[in-house]
Design a protein around this motif. Structure first.
Motif, PDB file in Angstrom:
ATOM      1  N   PHE A  39      -7.426 -11.390  -2.438  1.00 14.97           N
ATOM      2  CA  PHE A  39      -8.249 -11.016  -3.581  1.00 14.97           C
ATOM      3  C   PHE A  39      -7.434 -10.551  -4.787  1.00 14.97           C
ATOM      4  O   PHE A  39      -7.966 -10.430  -5.892  1.00 14.97           O
ATOM      5  N   ARG A  40      -6.149 -10.285  -4.599  1.00 14.57           N
ATOM      6  CA  ARG A  40      -5.316  -9.871  -5.728  1.00 14.57           C
ATOM      7  C   ARG A  40      -5.231 -10.970  -6.783  1.00 14.57           C
ATOM      8  O   ARG A  40      -4.959 -10.705  -7.952  1.00 14.57           O
ATOM      9  N   GLY A  41      -5.474 -12.213  -6.375  1.00 17.09           N
ATOM     10  CA  GLY A  41      -5.411 -13.318  -7.316  1.00 17.09           C
ATOM     11  C   GLY A  41      -6.483 -13.255  -8.383  1.00 17.09           C
ATOM     12  O   GLY A  41      -6.344 -13.843  -9.460  1.00 17.09           O
ATOM     13  N   ILE A  42      -7.575 -12.544  -8.100  1.00 16.96           N
ATOM     14  CA  ILE A  42      -8.676 -12.456  -9.058  1.00 16.96           C
ATOM     15  C   ILE A  42      -8.200 -11.855 -10.381  1.00 16.96           C
ATOM     16  O   ILE A  42      -8.616 -12.274 -11.456  1.00 16.96           O
ATOM     17  N   LYS A  43      -7.308 -10.899 -10.304  1.00 17.12           N
ATOM     18  CA  LYS A  43      -6.804 -10.215 -11.496  1.00 17.12           C
ATOM     19  C   LYS A  43      -6.027 -11.158 -12.403  1.00 17.12           C
ATOM     20  O   LYS A  43      -5.997 -10.980 -13.628  1.00 17.12           O
ATOM     21  N   PHE A  44      -5.367 -12.157 -11.818  1.00 16.74           N
ATOM     22  CA  PHE A  44      -4.472 -13.016 -12.582  1.00 16.74           C
ATOM     23  C   PHE A  44      -5.047 -14.395 -12.878  1.00 16.74           C
ATOM     24  O   PHE A  44      -4.410 -15.199 -13.549  1.00 16.74           O
TER      25      PHE A  44
ATOM     26  N   SER B  76      -9.051 -18.845  -8.682  1.00 11.56           N
ATOM     27  CA  SER B  76      -9.188 -18.118  -7.417  1.00 11.56           C
ATOM     28  C   SER B  76     -10.605 -18.362  -6.928  1.00 11.56           C
ATOM     29  O   SER B  76     -11.555 -18.213  -7.701  1.00 11.56           O
ATOM     30  N   ASN B  77     -10.761 -18.788  -5.665  1.00  5.38           N
ATOM     31  CA  ASN B  77     -12.135 -18.988  -5.189  1.00  5.38           C
ATOM     32  C   ASN B  77     -12.438 -18.056  -4.022  1.00  5.38           C
ATOM     33  O   ASN B  77     -11.597 -17.823  -3.157  1.00  5.38           O
ATOM     34  N   ILE B  78     -13.636 -17.515  -4.061  1.00  5.87           N
ATOM     35  CA  ILE B  78     -14.020 -16.449  -3.126  1.00  5.87           C
ATOM     36  C   ILE B  78     -15.323 -16.818  -2.419  1.00  5.87           C
ATOM     37  O   ILE B  78     -16.353 -17.044  -3.076  1.00  5.87           O
TER      38      ILE B  78
END
Length: 271
Positions: free
Chosen positions: A133-138, A166-168
């Motif tokens: 989930f850290r990818g959401i920030k970037f 980023s896909n969640i």
């Protein structure tokens, strides 16, 4: 000379840079790629296994602790390293004590659209399906939706256009990552799909895996609950929602890009 490429992604972009930079010099090299290195322990074991004579290590890590660890190791072993974030042909020239070869056909690989797309593909692979989930920030955009709503193929297609995606997955039994509530909601794209179509897609998925179609995964009750949860969350986030039921990946991508352009959010658009 052994050239190690160590990355916490698939290493597509950094590999391209390494091949490009080495082609500017008259040396014999053996390129060894170590990708998806995500933990300090894994990195430690990898570095311990490397023969440290006559090598160069290229590395690229999102986590600064990983970068610091490899820098300390290299200093202790007196190994030359090149961090992708500080990459330049001049760095390699200094290490090899050679001037780059002149060739008018070389492109500026670091600044090219090709490199940007490779970087975006690395990003999409690393942050696919809620892997981190850290990818959401970037990310340039975050795609959310229930399982089998075409999040991954759409992410990869958009990445091929240079967008960091980023896909969640939205799972009714799990809380949505808090990071989704910390970014501009206009950068979140929600995917919704007809329940009948979703059941059909999930049934086919189970069939391809040779699993029973009676699985709760494709039950109507489960699908109803997941779609309601996803709909409620998308309303809470205030994000842009697209019904992908009868849309191709290309059509959905065009809708997203037009939406981003309209809101002046597309800073990495395809040229």
């Amino acid at each position: 000379m052994d050239i190690y490429i160590i990355s916490d992604t698939a290493g597509l972009a950094i590999s391209e840079i390494v091949h490009f930079s080495l082609s500017k010099f008259d040396i014999n090299s053996n390129i060894i790629i170590k990708s998806q290195v995500k933990e300090i322990d894994e990195l430690s074991d990898l570095l311990a296994s490397i023969k440290t004579d006559n090598i160069i290590i290229y590395h690229s890590f999102q986590d600064s602790k990983m970068s610091a660890y490899i820098k300390t190791f290299a200093q202790t072993k007196e190994i030359e390293t090149i961090d992708l974030m500080a990459y330049s042909i001049n760095s390699l020239s200094k290490i090899l004590n050679q001037k780059p070869l002149d060739n008018p056909n070389f492109i500026n690989a670091y600044d090219s659209n090709h490199m940007r797309r490779l970087d975006a593909l690395d990003f999409a692979i690393k942050y696919d399906d809620g892997a981190d989930f850290r990818g959401i920030k970037f990310c340039d955009i975050a795609i959310i939706g229930v399982s089998r709503s075409s999040k991954t193929p759409l992410s990869m297609y958009l990445a091929s256009k240079g967008l960091r995606v980023s896909n969640i997955p939205l799972i009714v039994d799990s809380k949505a990552p808090r990071e989704l509530f910390e970014i501009d909601p206009r950068r979140i794209i929600g995917l919704t799909i007809d329940k009948g179509r979703l059941k059909s897609v999930r049934d086919e998925r189970l069939k391809s895996l040779k699993l029973s179609s009676d699985s709760i995964y494709s039950s109507r009750e489960r699908i109803d609950a997941e779609l309601k949860y996803a709909d409620d969350l998308m309303k809470d986030l205030g994000c842009f929602v697209i019904d992908v039921t009868y849309r191709s990946i290309e059509e959905t991508s065009d809708i997203i890009i037009n939406y981003l352009n309209k809101n002046k959010l597309l800073e990495r658009k395809e040229k």
